[in-house]
Scaffold this active site. Structure first.
Site, PDB file in Angstrom:
ATOM      1  N   ASP A   7      21.742  11.216  60.657  1.00  0.00           N
ATOM      2  CA  ASP A   7      22.067  10.547  59.682  1.00  0.00           C
ATOM      3  C   ASP A   7      21.663  10.953  58.107  1.00  0.00           C
ATOM      4  O   ASP A   7      22.029  10.061  57.231  1.00  0.00           O
ATOM      5  CB  ASP A   7      22.010   8.923  59.724  1.00  0.00           C
ATOM      6  CG  ASP A   7      20.292   8.744  59.773  1.00  0.00           C
ATOM      7  OD1 ASP A   7      19.618   9.695  59.546  1.00  0.00           O
ATOM      8  OD2 ASP A   7      19.997   7.467  59.565  1.00  0.00           O
ATOM      9  N   LYS A  44       4.162   4.165  50.400  1.00  0.00           N
ATOM     10  CA  LYS A  44       4.641   3.850  49.144  1.00  0.00           C
ATOM     11  C   LYS A  44       3.527   3.856  48.083  1.00  0.00           C
ATOM     12  O   LYS A  44       2.827   3.093  47.605  1.00  0.00           O
ATOM     13  CB  LYS A  44       5.137   2.415  49.145  1.00  0.00           C
ATOM     14  CG  LYS A  44       6.442   2.434  50.075  1.00  0.00           C
ATOM     15  CD  LYS A  44       7.277   1.043  50.020  1.00  0.00           C
ATOM     16  CE  LYS A  44       8.285   1.229  50.822  1.00  0.00           C
ATOM     17  NZ  LYS A  44       9.076   0.086  50.854  1.00  0.00           N
TER      18      LYS A  44
END
Length: 213
Positions: free
Chosen positions: A113, A164
């Site tokens: 994807d 993160k």
């Protein structure tokens, strides 16, 4: 280029539900999302063909029949095999489920994807030149605050994954393209459904595990 890559298998993950894209693609399998009148996956496959690959294994799950039907009579000149999941297996389980379809000792894996154009022969040489168990393509981003990032040493060996990074300074992220030695299956858990990122990669730190910029 073909002399090196035409015997190397590429395993593509095409089984995800694509929930975040429902408003755009409806109930379609997300790799089959329409891009100017053809499936997104066609773009990925055509690029792989230009790199010299000839044999592709599609890990299909959600709406597998639509993917299988479309590529049954493919006009891309590639050998396309479908490895079907009867239940969601996660990114790691999908690779494991495709094990018996893979012929080459070294093989590539990628997410179906997303599209990241790289020189696959260079990546292959990087991987085999280090006798690596697994290698990950790393993409550079301006700010890694919103991404999980990767840390490598001076020899490009992966030493850590950071979720993160608040500083935003460690700016290499996983591009979703992998090169594996078949021994990678020895490092996969016995359970059927699992994540390649969280259940395999994290346990390869300190082994022959590399990041390719």
């Amino acid at each position: 280029m073909a002399s090196k890559l035409d015997k190397i298998d590429v395993v593509i993950l095409c089984g995800g539900l694509g929930k975040r894209l429902r408003s755009q693609i409806g109930e379609k399998q997300k790799t089959m999302a329409d891009v100017e009148g053809r499936p997104f996956l066609d773009i990925v496959l055509e690029y792989l063909k230009t790199q010299g690959f000839k044999r592709i294994i599609l890990c299909v799950g959600f709406h597998a029949e639509a993917v299988e039907e479309y590529y049954k009579d493919n006009k891309l000149g590639l050998e396309i095999i479908c490895s079907k999941e009867e239940e969601p297996l996660g990114t790691g389980g999908a690779f494991k489920n495709a094990k018996n379809c893979i012929k080459s000792e070294v093989f590539f894996g990628l997410n179906g994807d997303c599209f990241c154009p790289i020189e696959y022969e260079r990546f292959y040489n990087f991987h085999v030149g280090r006798n690596a168990l697994a290698s990950i393509v790393m993409a550079k981003v301006p700010d890694s605050k919103d991404f999980g990032s990767m840390v490598i040493d001076s020899n490009c060996k992966i030493t850590n994954f950071l979720e993160k990074d608040a500083s935003g300074k460690i700016n290499y992220i996983n591009a979703g393209i992998y090169c594996f030695n078949k021994k990678i299956f020895n490092f996969m858990p016995e359970k059927k459904a699992f994540s390649i990122e969280n259940d395999v990669f994290i346990n390869l730190i300190g082994k022959d595990f590399y990041g390719y910029k």
